[in-house]
Design a protein around this motif. Structure first.
Motif, mmCIF file in Angstrom:
data_model
loop_
_atom_site.group_PDB
_atom_site.id
_atom_site.type_symbol
_atom_site.label_atom_id
_atom_site.label_comp_id
_atom_site.label_asym_id
_atom_site.label_seq_id
_atom_site.Cartn_x
_atom_site.Cartn_y
_atom_site.Cartn_z
ATOM 1 N N SER A 43 -23.157 14.584 24.986
ATOM 2 C CA SER A 43 -22.193 15.315 25.796
ATOM 3 C C SER A 43 -21.476 14.352 26.741
ATOM 4 C CB SER A 43 -22.899 16.421 26.597
ATOM 5 O OG SER A 43 -21.974 17.135 27.392
ATOM 6 N N VAL A 44 -20.515 14.881 27.495
ATOM 7 C CA VAL A 44 -19.728 14.072 28.429
ATOM 8 C C VAL A 44 -19.842 14.661 29.833
ATOM 9 C CG1 VAL A 44 -18.059 13.270 26.718
ATOM 10 C CG2 VAL A 44 -17.688 15.452 27.877
ATOM 11 N N LEU A 70 -22.774 8.440 26.425
ATOM 12 C CA LEU A 70 -22.812 9.896 26.334
ATOM 13 C C LEU A 70 -24.129 10.436 26.888
ATOM 14 C CD1 LEU A 70 -21.345 10.426 22.735
ATOM 15 C CD2 LEU A 70 -20.144 10.654 24.924
ATOM 16 N N MET A 71 -24.077 11.633 27.451
ATOM 17 C CA MET A 71 -25.287 12.269 27.970
ATOM 18 C C MET A 71 -26.085 12.867 26.812
ATOM 19 S SD MET A 71 -24.023 14.126 31.489
ATOM 20 C CE MET A 71 -23.060 15.362 30.637
ATOM 21 N N PRO A 72 -27.420 12.852 26.892
ATOM 22 C CA PRO A 72 -28.238 13.399 25.795
ATOM 23 C C PRO A 72 -28.012 14.900 25.632
ATOM 24 C CG PRO A 72 -29.595 12.898 27.718
ATOM 25 C CD PRO A 72 -28.243 12.318 27.993
ATOM 26 N N PHE A 74 -19.982 18.112 20.156
ATOM 27 C CA PHE A 74 -21.081 17.398 20.813
ATOM 28 C C PHE A 74 -22.121 16.956 19.787
ATOM 29 C CE2 PHE A 74 -20.026 20.054 24.771
ATOM 30 C CZ PHE A 74 -19.203 19.049 25.264
ATOM 31 N N ASN A 75 -22.399 17.810 18.801
ATOM 32 C CA ASN A 75 -23.337 17.418 17.748
ATOM 33 C C ASN A 75 -22.768 16.286 16.903
ATOM 34 O OD1 ASN A 75 -25.270 19.314 18.489
ATOM 35 N ND2 ASN A 75 -24.461 20.886 17.138
ATOM 36 N N GLY A 105 -24.315 20.353 30.588
ATOM 37 C CA GLY A 105 -24.307 19.502 31.769
ATOM 38 C C GLY A 105 -22.976 18.872 32.116
ATOM 39 N N PHE A 106 -21.854 19.422 31.618
ATOM 40 C CA PHE A 106 -20.556 18.856 31.974
ATOM 41 C C PHE A 106 -19.858 19.696 33.042
ATOM 42 C CE2 PHE A 106 -19.443 21.644 28.322
ATOM 43 C CZ PHE A 106 -18.411 22.390 28.874
ATOM 44 N N SER A 107 -18.909 19.084 33.732
ATOM 45 C CA SER A 107 -18.101 19.777 34.733
ATOM 46 C C SER A 107 -16.795 20.222 34.090
ATOM 47 C CB SER A 107 -17.797 18.851 35.917
ATOM 48 O OG SER A 107 -18.987 18.437 36.554
#
Length: 392
Positions: free
Chosen positions: A178-179, A290-292, A172-173, A214-216
């Motif tokens: 993130s996804v 991508l999500m922050p 992720f970094n 925050g991913f599922s």
């Protein structure tokens, strides 16, 4: 035998870094044939006599009928026609079957394409290489973005929960975000069990990681690895490209340093024939979706609870480590990071940090932790002699 055009195509695709299995599928031959042609300096030639070809003629109708029944295994057909009187070789049979292979019903799995920023697929691979001068099993986690095919690799000594979570944190970094979903295999670091009606019990640590970013979480169906075929293919790509280029390393840190350079210079520049782009090109579109990332990284440390003994020590992995004597008889929380540092907490406050040591290194102590205990031992009660005279 393949045509000259096929031979040169194999050579060209191999130089471009294509997988042998992909070349074999494209040409319509076996992987063994592809490897053989890669080793040839020039297209092989063969003289075929009419007499030899005539040996197969009486059996062509039977061969065609077996092919229409979707029996494409040349070895099976060869044994069947031998029982019927065929006296030729298997190579002649294979040459007859080869031009007909495009008629074979496709067994390809339909690839599910995802939207930008929607899915990341995770998988582990392993290989034996030389690390610090000795043969060593290097485990490597491959995390692949579903849309761009851009991926990150993390080399580690184990495939345990801590290294699994660390690989995702680093990915992720690396991607800068993130996804929405992360698809994993059924390793215990992520999945406890598959229940009835498709219900999945995920590992508590993996759920904490998912909540942090925050991913599922998603898991493949058992015995269905095709579900995460994008990252499965990248595991093979890392083995046959990176670990073919590099076979000797100074340490796991050295492996990861070389991987970081290889990802930028080689992996991100590979040609995706279905898109006619590189992962680097496609990532420019996916990056914005991508999500922050959260404010801080997820703590991937192993955590547990220990009871402090009367002598102000706790047991961790076969050795003993000191704790301030005030905590004797009380419970403390421990966290062990991938840097082998043991952190001990009491009431959510960091009490002390130790470097994990082998049992042969002896107990690890901080002298100040036992000062209060030594004061109690050295405290001797003084009495007047008159007390003893009264007893007489």
């Amino acid at each position: 035998m393949l045509r000259r055009e096929d031979h040169y195509m194999i050579k060209q695709r191999h130089q471009q870094g294509a997988f042998i299995v992909d070349i074999a599928h494209q040409i319509g031959c076996s992987e063994k044939t592809v490897r053989r042609h890669i080793s040839y300096p020039a297209p092989p030639t063969a003289k075929r006599g009419k007499k030899q070809v005539a040996k197969l003629e009486p059996f062509k109708d039977y061969i065609d009928s077996r092919l229409s029944e979707q029996v494409w295994n040349a070895a099976v057909i060869f044994e069947e026609i031998r029982e019927k009187g065929y006296r030729g070789g298997s190579a002649m049979l294979r040459r007859y079957i080869h031009p007909k292979r495009p008629l074979r019903a496709s067994k390809n799995t339909v690839r599910f394409e995802t939207l930008p920023g929607y899915q990341l697929q995770h998988d582990w691979g392993e290989i034996i290489v030389e690390v610090a001068g000795s043969p060593c099993t290097v485990n490597f986690a491959v995390n692949t973005l579903g849309f761009s095919r851009c991926f990150h690799v993390f080399a580690a000594p184990k495939q345990d929960a801590e290294h699994t979570y660390e690989s995702l944190v680093r990915s992720f970094n690396y991607f800068g975000g993130s996804v929405k979903t992360v698809l994993v295999d059924n390793q215990k670091a992520a999945v406890i069990k598959h229940g009835q009606n498709g219900n999945i019990e995920f590992n508590a640590g993996f759920l904490q990681l998912a909540n942090h970013y925050g991913f599922s979480p998603r898991a493949c169906k058992p015995y269905r690895p095709q579900t995460k075929g994008k990252t499965e293919r990248m595991v093979g790509y890392v083995k046959h490209n990176f670990f073919t280029r590099y076979r000797q390393f100074e340490s796991f840190s050295h492996v990861n340093q070389l991987l970081a350079m290889w990802l930028v210079k080689v992996a991100d520049q590979r040609h995706l024939r279905q898109f006619k782009q590189t992962p680097e090109n496609r990532f420019t579109e996916e990056k914005t979706a991508l999500m922050p990332l959260p404010a801080g990284d997820f703590d991937t440390s192993y955590f547990d609870i220990r009871q402090v003994a009367w002598d102000s020590y706790i047991d961790v992995r076969g050795n003993r480590y000191s704790v301030p004597s005030f905590w004797c008889g009380r419970a403390v929380n421990i966290r062990i990071g991938l840097d082998n540092r043991l952190r001990i907490y009491g009431d959510e406050q960091l009490l002390v940090t130790h470097l994990l040591q082998e049992v042969t290194q002896g107990w690890q102590k901080v002298p100040e932790h036992h000062q209060a205990l030594w004061q109690q031992v050295n405290r001797v009660e003084s009495r007047s002699l008159s007390v003893y005279e009264e007893l007489l």
